[in-house]
Write a protein that holds these residues in place. Sequence first.
Motif, PDB file in Angstrom:
ATOM      1  N   THR A 190      41.180  52.320  40.546  1.00 55.84           N
ATOM      2  CA  THR A 190      40.855  51.238  40.624  1.00 55.84           C
ATOM      3  C   THR A 190      40.758  50.470  41.416  1.00 55.84           C
ATOM      4  O   THR A 190      40.489  50.602  42.654  1.00 55.84           O
ATOM      5  CB  THR A 190      42.539  51.167  39.990  1.00 55.84           C
ATOM      6  OG1 THR A 190      43.483  51.568  39.180  1.00 55.84           O
ATOM      7  CG2 THR A 190      43.097  48.876  39.987  1.00 55.84           C
ATOM      8  N   LEU A 191      39.842  49.521  41.520  1.00 54.34           N
ATOM      9  CA  LEU A 191      38.939  49.225  43.019  1.00 54.34           C
ATOM     10  C   LEU A 191      39.415  47.987  43.111  1.00 54.34           C
ATOM     11  O   LEU A 191      39.987  47.035  42.062  1.00 54.34           O
ATOM     12  CB  LEU A 191      37.062  48.802  42.322  1.00 54.34           C
ATOM     13  CG  LEU A 191      36.204  47.701  43.302  1.00 54.34           C
ATOM     14  CD1 LEU A 191      36.322  48.716  44.509  1.00 54.34           C
ATOM     15  CD2 LEU A 191      35.041  47.330  42.672  1.00 54.34           C
ATOM     16  N   VAL A 192      39.875  47.936  44.409  1.00 48.45           N
ATOM     17  CA  VAL A 192      40.458  46.455  45.098  1.00 48.45           C
ATOM     18  C   VAL A 192      39.371  45.835  45.929  1.00 48.45           C
ATOM     19  O   VAL A 192      39.723  44.181  45.611  1.00 48.45           O
ATOM     20  CB  VAL A 192      41.820  47.228  46.258  1.00 48.45           C
ATOM     21  CG1 VAL A 192      42.482  46.038  46.997  1.00 48.45           C
ATOM     22  CG2 VAL A 192      43.264  47.622  45.184  1.00 48.45           C
ATOM     23  N   GLY A 193      38.969  46.464  46.296  1.00 48.83           N
ATOM     24  CA  GLY A 193      37.874  45.474  46.998  1.00 48.83           C
ATOM     25  C   GLY A 193      36.807  45.970  48.350  1.00 48.83           C
ATOM     26  O   GLY A 193      36.758  46.915  48.303  1.00 48.83           O
ATOM     27  N   GLU A 194      36.222  45.533  49.342  1.00 44.56           N
ATOM     28  CA  GLU A 194      35.731  45.891  50.282  1.00 44.56           C
ATOM     29  C   GLU A 194      35.980  45.059  51.516  1.00 44.56           C
ATOM     30  O   GLU A 194      36.160  44.310  51.835  1.00 44.56           O
ATOM     31  CB  GLU A 194      33.941  45.107  49.857  1.00 44.56           C
ATOM     32  CG  GLU A 194      33.311  46.103  51.106  1.00 44.56           C
ATOM     33  CD  GLU A 194      31.395  45.316  49.865  1.00 44.56           C
ATOM     34  OE1 GLU A 194      30.971  46.101  49.690  1.00 44.56           O
ATOM     35  OE2 GLU A 194      31.730  44.509  50.539  1.00 44.56           O
ATOM     36  N   ILE A 195      35.702  45.643  52.727  1.00 40.47           N
ATOM     37  CA  ILE A 195      35.758  45.891  54.267  1.00 40.47           C
ATOM     38  C   ILE A 195      34.391  45.980  54.517  1.00 40.47           C
ATOM     39  O   ILE A 195      34.433  46.408  55.268  1.00 40.47           O
ATOM     40  CB  ILE A 195      37.629  46.886  54.446  1.00 40.47           C
ATOM     41  CG1 ILE A 195      38.628  46.519  54.252  1.00 40.47           C
ATOM     42  CG2 ILE A 195      37.557  46.325  55.976  1.00 40.47           C
ATOM     43  CD1 ILE A 195      39.341  47.006  54.084  1.00 40.47           C
ATOM     44  N   VAL A 196      34.458  45.356  55.652  1.00 37.67           N
ATOM     45  CA  VAL A 196      33.750  46.015  57.054  1.00 37.67           C
ATOM     46  C   VAL A 196      34.486  45.292  58.330  1.00 37.67           C
ATOM     47  O   VAL A 196      35.349  44.875  58.653  1.00 37.67           O
ATOM     48  CB  VAL A 196      32.727  44.251  56.984  1.00 37.67           C
ATOM     49  CG1 VAL A 196      32.947  42.829  57.541  1.00 37.67           C
ATOM     50  CG2 VAL A 196      31.992  44.558  57.695  1.00 37.67           C
ATOM     51  N   ILE A 197      34.018  46.891  59.089  1.00 37.18           N
ATOM     52  CA  ILE A 197      34.037  47.492  59.863  1.00 37.18           C
ATOM     53  C   ILE A 197      33.829  46.225  61.499  1.00 37.18           C
ATOM     54  O   ILE A 197      32.998  45.800  61.811  1.00 37.18           O
ATOM     55  CB  ILE A 197      34.156  48.522  60.560  1.00 37.18           C
ATOM     56  CG1 ILE A 197      34.595  49.085  59.187  1.00 37.18           C
ATOM     57  CG2 ILE A 197      35.052  48.761  61.885  1.00 37.18           C
ATOM     58  CD1 ILE A 197      36.476  49.294  59.418  1.00 37.18           C
ATOM     59  N   LEU A 209      38.363  41.842  55.016  1.00 36.82           N
ATOM     60  CA  LEU A 209      38.050  41.312  54.064  1.00 36.82           C
ATOM     61  C   LEU A 209      37.230  40.669  53.785  1.00 36.82           C
ATOM     62  O   LEU A 209      37.784  40.018  53.415  1.00 36.82           O
ATOM     63  CB  LEU A 209      39.795  42.100  53.004  1.00 36.82           C
ATOM     64  CG  LEU A 209      40.392  43.094  52.997  1.00 36.82           C
ATOM     65  CD1 LEU A 209      41.873  42.569  52.698  1.00 36.82           C
ATOM     66  CD2 LEU A 209      40.361  43.831  51.985  1.00 36.82           C
ATOM     67  N   THR A 210      36.229  41.381  52.630  1.00 39.42           N
ATOM     68  CA  THR A 210      35.196  40.301  52.669  1.00 39.42           C
ATOM     69  C   THR A 210      35.231  40.067  51.168  1.00 39.42           C
ATOM     70  O   THR A 210      34.946  39.304  51.088  1.00 39.42           O
ATOM     71  CB  THR A 210      33.557  41.661  52.666  1.00 39.42           C
ATOM     72  OG1 THR A 210      33.658  42.494  52.777  1.00 39.42           O
ATOM     73  CG2 THR A 210      33.389  40.763  54.456  1.00 39.42           C
ATOM     74  N   ARG A 211      36.048  41.138  50.222  1.00 46.36           N
ATOM     75  CA  ARG A 211      35.749  40.794  48.913  1.00 46.36           C
ATOM     76  C   ARG A 211      36.980  41.254  48.420  1.00 46.36           C
ATOM     77  O   ARG A 211      37.344  42.564  48.780  1.00 46.36           O
ATOM     78  CB  ARG A 211      34.824  41.378  48.060  1.00 46.36           C
ATOM     79  CG  ARG A 211      33.264  40.114  48.409  1.00 46.36           C
ATOM     80  CD  ARG A 211      32.106  40.350  47.419  1.00 46.36           C
ATOM     81  NE  ARG A 211      31.549  42.570  47.792  1.00 46.36           N
ATOM     82  CZ  ARG A 211      30.513  42.878  46.815  1.00 46.36           C
ATOM     83  NH1 ARG A 211      30.270  42.113  45.580  1.00 46.36           N
ATOM     84  NH2 ARG A 211      30.568  43.416  47.659  1.00 46.36           N
ATOM     85  N   THR A 212      37.815  40.950  48.120  1.00 46.46           N
ATOM     86  CA  THR A 212      38.730  40.897  46.325  1.00 46.46           C
ATOM     87  C   THR A 212      38.685  41.151  45.186  1.00 46.46           C
ATOM     88  O   THR A 212      38.316  39.961  44.479  1.00 46.46           O
ATOM     89  CB  THR A 212      39.923  40.872  47.472  1.00 46.46           C
ATOM     90  OG1 THR A 212      39.810  39.683  46.923  1.00 46.46           O
ATOM     91  CG2 THR A 212      40.271  41.213  48.540  1.00 46.46           C
ATOM     92  N   THR A 213      39.270  42.182  44.703  1.00 46.11           N
ATOM     93  CA  THR A 213      38.978  41.754  42.771  1.00 46.11           C
ATOM     94  C   THR A 213      40.633  41.990  42.339  1.00 46.11           C
ATOM     95  O   THR A 213      41.111  41.275  41.355  1.00 46.11           O
ATOM     96  CB  THR A 213      39.070  42.664  42.716  1.00 46.11           C
ATOM     97  OG1 THR A 213      39.701  44.323  42.720  1.00 46.11           O
ATOM     98  CG2 THR A 213      37.307  43.688  42.306  1.00 46.11           C
ATOM     99  N   ARG A 214      41.145  42.569  43.689  1.00 43.77           N
ATOM    100  CA  ARG A 214      42.971  41.997  43.031  1.00 43.77           C
ATOM    101  C   ARG A 214      43.419  41.322  44.741  1.00 43.77           C
ATOM    102  O   ARG A 214      43.018  42.080  45.935  1.00 43.77           O
ATOM    103  CB  ARG A 214      43.595  42.844  42.844  1.00 43.77           C
ATOM    104  CG  ARG A 214      43.849  43.909  42.632  1.00 43.77           C
ATOM    105  CD  ARG A 214      43.503  45.137  42.204  1.00 43.77           C
ATOM    106  NE  ARG A 214      42.770  45.619  40.992  1.00 43.77           N
ATOM    107  CZ  ARG A 214      42.659  45.505  39.803  1.00 43.77           C
ATOM    108  NH1 ARG A 214      43.891  45.898  39.280  1.00 43.77           N
ATOM    109  NH2 ARG A 214      41.634  45.647  39.650  1.00 43.77           N
ATOM    110  N   GLU A 215      45.027  41.565  44.845  1.00 42.54           N
ATOM    111  CA  GLU A 215      45.752  41.433  46.044  1.00 42.54           C
ATOM    112  C   GLU A 215      45.655  42.826  46.955  1.00 42.54           C
ATOM    113  O   GLU A 215      46.581  43.543  46.112  1.00 42.54           O
ATOM    114  CB  GLU A 215      46.940  41.040  45.131  1.00 42.54           C
ATOM    115  CG  GLU A 215      47.694  40.359  47.005  1.00 42.54           C
ATOM    116  CD  GLU A 215      49.109  40.036  47.071  1.00 42.54           C
ATOM    117  OE1 GLU A 215      49.634  40.633  46.587  1.00 42.54           O
ATOM    118  OE2 GLU A 215      49.253  38.758  47.752  1.00 42.54           O
ATOM    119  N   ALA A 216      45.164  42.643  47.539  1.00 45.88           N
ATOM    120  CA  ALA A 216      45.104  44.367  48.690  1.00 45.88           C
ATOM    121  C   ALA A 216      46.501  44.357  48.972  1.00 45.88           C
ATOM    122  O   ALA A 216      47.588  43.495  49.427  1.00 45.88           O
ATOM    123  CB  ALA A 216      44.078  44.549  49.817  1.00 45.88           C
TER     124      ALA A 216
END
Length: 316
Positions: free
Chosen positions: A281-288, A300-307
């Motif tokens: 299940t894809l949740v999103g993307e993080i940049v360090i 969190l730069t992008r989310t498909t749902r609440e992380a």
Amino acid sequence: MSLTSLRLASVRSLTGLALTAVVAVSGLARAQNPAEATVPRSVMSEAMRVCAGYIGEAAPEDLQIVGSEKEAYVRQFSQGDLVYINRGRDANLQTGAEYQIVRNIGPVYDLADRRRKLGTLVQELGVLRITEVRDTSATGEITLICTGTVNLGDALIPYERRPIPTVRPYRPLSVVGAPTGRATGQILAGQLSREQLVRNDVVYINLGADNGLKVGDYLTVYRPLASDTVSRFRDDKIGQSRSNGFSSDRFRTRDNSSLASSQKGYPQVAERTPRNELPRTLVGEIVIVRTEANTAVGVLTRTTREAVVGDRVELQ
């Protein structure tokens, strides 16, 4: 040609010119959009970075806020307040120097191994500028304040402007993307103890420089299949018997999806198709944005749902 005809012709001509101008402007705007989309954009502002906090070595507490001109009636200080510091020329403090105000919150342990201490959660509270220095004390003005307030006893460390990564060009997130085989970990916590996380929230990761992470790296946030955060209640049987809108007990199936399936349908499917071989299940993307030895700070730069705290991450 009559005067009325001339007027109508003029109106049509002006209308045509106006439409042409609108089309031209619209075309110019469309032509400029791709260029605008390529302008680098920072992941976060400097003020947001100053307030991010981190998990690592505890901040030294030899330099502290020990008083204020308002302490007779105020115990918490905010932007613009003058505060007094317990060191001065004896600690090489200089007028105009900037310090970050921090507070050691407490130890943080790994979610996967509660005996493994990852470091101390250090809350970053704001920035202070030295305005006057004496032999054994100094005065400073709070120039930036984060969420919350500054208290007596909060520590000061030299303010270091760290690089802030830019957002990379847009690329779609793959819902069925296969694992990269690179370092994996979990979201340890969110800033200010948040547990439900959305876009632009600051998060702390149990991976760091020792795992090969560096500022600007991207992580995929995901959950193993069927491990979503929705809690099950009484094995999903939440409807009472004979309630309108629910199937009867006679034809009840595990997921109410098909009368042809049985109460044992789900285990049989799981045996035939191992769940770990199916897409996660894809949740999103993080940049360090900051790394320590075995932890990192990300946005969190992008989310498909609440992380949520505990979601898994993988280095892209």
